[in-house]
Design a protein around this motif. Structure first.
Motif, mmCIF file in Angstrom:
data_model
loop_
_atom_site.group_PDB
_atom_site.id
_atom_site.type_symbol
_atom_site.label_atom_id
_atom_site.label_comp_id
_atom_site.label_asym_id
_atom_site.label_seq_id
_atom_site.Cartn_x
_atom_site.Cartn_y
_atom_site.Cartn_z
ATOM 1 N N LYS A 74 1.054 -1.219 0.587
ATOM 2 C CA LYS A 74 0.177 0.102 -0.212
ATOM 3 C C LYS A 74 0.762 1.538 -0.048
ATOM 4 O O LYS A 74 1.719 1.053 0.544
ATOM 5 N N GLY A 75 0.183 2.198 -1.116
ATOM 6 C CA GLY A 75 0.980 3.568 -0.922
ATOM 7 C C GLY A 75 0.640 4.666 -1.970
ATOM 8 O O GLY A 75 -0.910 3.965 -2.544
ATOM 9 N N THR A 76 1.654 5.732 -2.548
ATOM 10 C CA THR A 76 0.577 6.234 -3.295
ATOM 11 C C THR A 76 2.280 6.056 -4.025
ATOM 12 O O THR A 76 2.837 5.852 -4.211
ATOM 13 N N ILE A 77 1.820 7.169 -5.458
ATOM 14 C CA ILE A 77 2.842 6.587 -6.657
ATOM 15 C C ILE A 77 2.594 8.208 -6.848
ATOM 16 O O ILE A 77 1.965 8.892 -7.472
ATOM 17 N N ARG A 78 3.626 9.321 -6.830
ATOM 18 C CA ARG A 78 3.722 10.540 -7.287
ATOM 19 C C ARG A 78 3.802 10.781 -8.535
ATOM 20 O O ARG A 78 4.978 10.424 -9.136
#
Length: 199
Positions: A74-78
């Motif tokens: 889980k996380g984000t991609i910027r």
């Protein structure tokens, strides 16, 4: 030609994909949560990028037994600018990938998205579920391609995670306790029910 005053222009606000309080806690890396197949034991750590090479016969973390496992990333991609991207996954195991809550389907070794995916400027949510094979090496690596670059591994610099996630905080306390147990040589006087090597 009539000019519209700047104060009269109403700009549509983009829908927020991530709660503001979570965005303020974002730190580099992704949250990796491992779970042993066949029981409820889990452990969580931060990984620099979306890649894995793990022998199933070895433990994924000091707190889990060896053997087949599942992994939740889980996380984000910027993204610096909104645009369309293609993704390809190299893996030995079964994976499901989604962006901003929208699954793009199951990916197997060497497979890629069937159509470019629109990612918006800023942080985009990324989730990946992975099930290791029954034996041998478990492998995972994510590639991407944009309008101005060819296929390359997704760099770790674009990934971020919620540093305040409960699973991660619990795991950090667990590791701190293990570190203190070792530094103060507590094993000289104390043992767990599993014996000296349990820690």
């Amino acid at each position: 030609k009539e000019t519209v005053p700047e104060s009269s222009i109403v700009r549509r606000a983009r829908p927020r994909r991530i709660a503001q309080e979570i965005e303020q806690r974002l730190q580099p890396g992704l949250q990796f949560r491992f779970k042993s197949t066949g029981n409820s034991e889990t452990d969580t750590r931060v990984a620099r990028n979306l890649a894995l090479h793990q022998l199933v016969s070895d433990s994924t973390t000091p707190f889990l037994p060896s053997g087949p496992f599942s992994l939740q990333v889980k996380g984000t991609i910027r993204i610096p600018l909104s645009g369309f991207y293609e993704f390809r996954l190299e893996s030995r195991g079964e994976s499901e990938l989604s962006f901003n809550g929208r699954p793009i389907g199951s990916l197997i070794t060497g497979s890629q998205t069937t159509a470019p995916i629109l990612l918006q400027k800023g942080h985009n949510l990324v989730d990946l579920s992975f099930q290791s094979p029954a034996n041998g090496p478990a492998r995972l690596k994510l590639w991407w391609k944009g309008h101005d670059f060819d296929w390359e591994t997704v760099p770790g610099s674009v990934f971020h995670h919620d540093s305040g996630a409960e699973a991660l905080l619990v795991a950090k306390r667990r590791r701190l306790g293990r570190q203190m147990f070792a530094e103060h040589q507590c094993i000289a006087c104390h043992q767990t029910n599993a014996g000296k090597h349990a820690m």
